[in-house]
Design an enzyme around this catalytic site. Structure first.
Site, PDB file in Angstrom:
ATOM      1  N   LEU A  15       0.824  -1.214   0.000  1.00  0.00           N
ATOM      2  CA  LEU A  15       0.000   0.000   0.000  1.00  0.00           C
ATOM      3  C   LEU A  15       0.860   1.267   0.000  1.00  0.00           C
ATOM      4  CD1 LEU A  15      -2.866  -1.204   2.352  1.00  0.00           C
ATOM      5  CD2 LEU A  15      -2.949  -0.898  -0.139  1.00  0.00           C
ATOM      6  N   MET A  18       1.779   3.856  -5.197  1.00  0.00           N
ATOM      7  CA  MET A  18       1.156   3.285  -6.399  1.00  0.00           C
ATOM      8  C   MET A  18       0.115   2.220  -6.043  1.00  0.00           C
ATOM      9  SD  MET A  18       2.353   4.860  -9.017  1.00  0.00           S
ATOM     10  CE  MET A  18       2.209   3.889 -10.510  1.00  0.00           C
ATOM     11  N   ARG A  38       2.997  -5.160   4.124  1.00  0.00           N
ATOM     12  CA  ARG A  38       3.978  -5.768   5.023  1.00  0.00           C
ATOM     13  C   ARG A  38       3.845  -5.180   6.434  1.00  0.00           C
ATOM     14  NH1 ARG A  38      10.241  -5.371   5.286  1.00  0.00           N
ATOM     15  NH2 ARG A  38       9.791  -3.249   4.642  1.00  0.00           N
ATOM     16  N   SER A 134       2.203   2.883 -15.935  1.00  0.00           N
ATOM     17  CA  SER A 134       2.763   4.231 -16.093  1.00  0.00           C
ATOM     18  C   SER A 134       1.730   5.296 -15.789  1.00  0.00           C
ATOM     19  CB  SER A 134       3.282   4.431 -17.514  1.00  0.00           C
ATOM     20  OG  SER A 134       3.851   5.726 -17.622  1.00  0.00           O
ATOM     21  N   GLY A 135       2.244   6.411 -15.289  1.00  0.00           N
ATOM     22  CA  GLY A 135       1.382   7.568 -15.057  1.00  0.00           C
ATOM     23  C   GLY A 135       1.551   8.163 -13.678  1.00  0.00           C
ATOM     24  N   GLY A 136       2.476   7.584 -12.912  1.00  0.00           N
ATOM     25  CA  GLY A 136       2.706   8.117 -11.572  1.00  0.00           C
ATOM     26  C   GLY A 136       1.480   7.926 -10.686  1.00  0.00           C
ATOM     27  N   LYS A 188       7.438  -1.634 -20.942  1.00  0.00           N
ATOM     28  CA  LYS A 188       7.508  -0.534 -19.967  1.00  0.00           C
ATOM     29  C   LYS A 188       8.938   0.010 -19.854  1.00  0.00           C
ATOM     30  CE  LYS A 188       6.149   2.358 -16.785  1.00  0.00           C
ATOM     31  NZ  LYS A 188       7.224   2.720 -15.939  1.00  0.00           N
ATOM     32  N   HIS A 191       9.426   2.191 -22.772  1.00  0.00           N
ATOM     33  CA  HIS A 191       8.659   3.417 -22.494  1.00  0.00           C
ATOM     34  C   HIS A 191       9.515   4.367 -21.661  1.00  0.00           C
ATOM     35  CE1 HIS A 191       6.357   5.807 -19.582  1.00  0.00           C
ATOM     36  NE2 HIS A 191       5.406   5.910 -20.495  1.00  0.00           N
ATOM     37  N   ASN A 192      10.141   3.826 -20.622  1.00  0.00           N
ATOM     38  CA  ASN A 192      10.945   4.676 -19.746  1.00  0.00           C
ATOM     39  C   ASN A 192      12.196   5.189 -20.459  1.00  0.00           C
ATOM     40  OD1 ASN A 192       9.033   3.913 -17.894  1.00  0.00           O
ATOM     41  ND2 ASN A 192      10.490   3.581 -16.241  1.00  0.00           N
ATOM     42  N   GLU A 195      11.072   7.988 -22.332  1.00  0.00           N
ATOM     43  CA  GLU A 195      10.807   9.045 -21.334  1.00  0.00           C
ATOM     44  C   GLU A 195      12.115   9.784 -20.993  1.00  0.00           C
ATOM     45  OE1 GLU A 195       8.500   7.670 -17.799  1.00  0.00           O
ATOM     46  OE2 GLU A 195      10.213   8.365 -16.625  1.00  0.00           O
ATOM     47  N   LYS A 266      16.592   5.174 -11.637  1.00  0.00           N
ATOM     48  CA  LYS A 266      16.414   3.877 -10.971  1.00  0.00           C
ATOM     49  C   LYS A 266      16.831   2.710 -11.849  1.00  0.00           C
ATOM     50  CE  LYS A 266      12.630   5.429  -8.045  1.00  0.00           C
ATOM     51  NZ  LYS A 266      11.753   6.115  -9.014  1.00  0.00           N
ATOM     52  N   ARG A 456      40.092  -3.806 -39.697  1.00  0.00           N
ATOM     53  CA  ARG A 456      39.934  -5.121 -39.049  1.00  0.00           C
ATOM     54  C   ARG A 456      40.704  -6.192 -39.820  1.00  0.00           C
ATOM     55  NH1 ARG A 456      34.993  -7.160 -39.373  1.00  0.00           N
ATOM     56  NH2 ARG A 456      35.145  -8.450 -37.497  1.00  0.00           N
ATOM     57  N   HIS A 462      40.363 -10.318 -40.604  1.00  0.00           N
ATOM     58  CA  HIS A 462      38.949 -10.678 -40.414  1.00  0.00           C
ATOM     59  C   HIS A 462      38.190 -10.820 -41.732  1.00  0.00           C
ATOM     60  CE1 HIS A 462      39.159 -10.363 -36.085  1.00  0.00           C
ATOM     61  NE2 HIS A 462      39.799  -9.210 -36.212  1.00  0.00           N
TER      62      HIS A 462
END
Ligand code: 6PG
Length: 485
Positions: A15, A18, A38, A134-136, A188, A191-192, A195, A266, A456, A462
């Site tokens: 709780l 979000m 918790r 998403s959307g805070g 997601k 998406h970030n 963002e 994060k 190379r 190569h």
């Protein structure tokens, strides 16, 4: 009299901001929600604050009673920190569950972990959903955008609840089942990443107006407010306009002027850049935004550098006679439009690559559609992109779709002019620059990788392909002396 169901349709564990907001949103939409946390003491406080919605909320103090309070097959949404806490929770809750139950991780989890957890739960006849939300806080409370990854069985359980609580774009709920296991969390993550690029591009335009044109924050805010009425209409431009016009109640200065210039992160932006590289792609605009946040945290080194490292002779300062003139605001607006399109195009390219690699069958147009409302990157551009993504993408590139090419044709010249000014003034614009470099890479039919191939081959034999021949193992006339040069 309304019959209160003896069992709840969904349970929410966690709780925090979000979790509470999602629980209230579900209760508001008439669902009966079991809640627990918790720290058991939070539960009673939450129910008290829920006030008239509390009739649709049932509080439990123990995990066992919470699980027993749910209709079967059960649906439990965990809104807890991702990583080790999620694994610990899975270990605690799975012995209490029955075949067919679904547990959902609604946090910003690493999709690799989500894939692992989904496989682990399949062994137990249970279902694991990785859901990007998403959307805070206000999105979660009044209409988020949600990206669901998991089984069809879980989606059937979740669909009525999620469609009811989601943000709506012209009546269309901004939620969908995007694919199995990690698909939702991956979408997601991207998406970030988008963002991050969009936030940084807006900040770069702000820096030019502040440091080249010497505009006060509020004036920049007013400009952004105006842009939000046009093709840049979006949540991020809207809030940037509001932020720049806000005043610090303690000092009376512009709020933004008293905030330390070190950005937190994060991890989701970084994951996007890392996954792009893993997939043989480069989300260079997104990577530039992640890097900009990282360099921002090196404030002491930057302060030393300001004294020790040379500025361009044309840098704007009080004594400069040749200070560059900032292009007009239409150019700045168009430059931001260009960067926004290119950041999104890189994001959608990674989604397509991941979809192929993990066999997810992602519907890119649908992803753009569910990002049109509720989420942090919602913008009028996403409506254009969803139309474009409904057509065949030439060479899998959004920027080659005629309608997007037309927007870029107008915006790119402005982006060039803005970058020239930034470079002349010595103002860092990593996302604007990376976006343009990518655009120019994509419009260069004959690049310079022929020299890379020759290098190379010179030092490592190569081999290379020839323009005029078959095969990829040709060698140059470097001879045995090659290694010793
Ligand atoms: C969203 C946001 C959100 C994210 C924050 C912070 O879609 O609602 O992406 O999920 O947690 O934006 O992310 P950073 O701390 O990495 O900036």
């Amino acid at each position: 009299m309304t019959q209160i169901p003896t069992k709840s349709q969904i349970g929410i564990y966690g709780l925090g901001t979000m979790g509470s907001a999602l629980a209230l949103n579900m209760a508001d939409n008439g669902f009966n929600v079991a809640v627990t946390n918790r720290e058991a003491s939070w539960v009673a406080d939450f129910i008290h604050e829920a006030d008239q919605l509390s009739g649709n909320l049932r509080a439990f103090e123990s995990l066992e009673s919470f699980v027993n309070g749910l209709q079967t097959p059960r649906v439990i949404l965990f809104m807890i920190p991702s990583g080790a806490p999620m694994d610990a929770m899975i270990n605690r809750v799975t012995p209490l569950l029955s075949a067919g139950d679904t547990i959902i991780d609604g946090g910003n989890a690493d999709f690799h972990a989500t894939r692992r957890r989904a496989a682990q739960l399949t062994e137990l006849d249970l279902h694991f959903v990785g859901m990007g939300v998403s959307g805070g806080e206000s999105g979660a409370r009044f209409g988020p955008s949600m990206m669901v990854g998991g089984t069809t069985h879980s989606w059937t359980q979740l669909k009525p609840i999620l469609r009811a609580i989601a943000a709506k774009f012209d009546g269309d709920p901004c939620v969908d089942h995007l694919g199995p296991d990690g698909a939702g969390h991956f979408v997601k993550t991207v998406h970030n990443g988008i963002e991050y690029a969009d936030m940084q591009a807006i900040s770069e335009i702000y820096a030019l107006l502040r440091d080249v044109a010497d505009w006060p924050a509020a004036r920049i805010g007013t400009l952004f407010e105006g842009w939000n009425e046009g093709p840049l209409a979006s949540y991020l431009v809207e809030i940037s306009g509001k932020i720049l016009q806000a005043t610090d109640p303690e000092t009376g200065s512009a709020m933004v002027d008293v905030i330390l210039d070190q950005a937190g992160q994060k991890g989701t932006g970084r994951w996007t850049a890392i996954e792009a590289l893993r997939l043989g792609q480069s989300a260079s605009a997104i990577e530039a935004a992640v890097g900009a946040r990282s360099w921002s945290s090196e404030k002491p080194a930057r302060q030393a550098g300001e004294i020790m490292l040379p500025a361009p002779e044309t840098a704007p300062d009080a004594t400069s006679k040749t200070a560059p003139k900032l292009p007009d605001s239409t150019d700045l607006e168009q430059a931001l439009i260009a960067a926004r399109i290119l950041g999104h195009a890189q994001g959608f390219r990674i989604l397509a690559q991941a979809s192929d690699h993990y066999d997810w069958s992602l519907d890119l147009a649908r992803i753009a559609e569910i990002w049109r409302a509720g989420c942090i990157i919602r913008s009028s551009l996403l409506d254009d992109l969803s139309d474009a993504l409904h057509s065949d993408l030439p060479h899998s590139q959004l920027i080659l779709v005629p309608a997007i090419r037309a927007q870029l044709a107008t915006a790119i010249p402005a982006l060039r002019r803005v970058i020239i000014t930034a470079t002349t003034a010595g103002i860092p614009v990593p996302v604007l620059s990376a976006s343009l470099a990518w655009f120019d890479s994509m419009r260069t039919g004959r690049g310079s990788a022929n020299l890379i191939q020759a290098q190379r081959d010179f030092f490592g034999a190569h081999g290379f392909a020839r323009l005029d021949g078959e095969g990829s193992k040709h060698h140059g006339p470097w001879g045995n002396s090659a290694q010793q040069s």
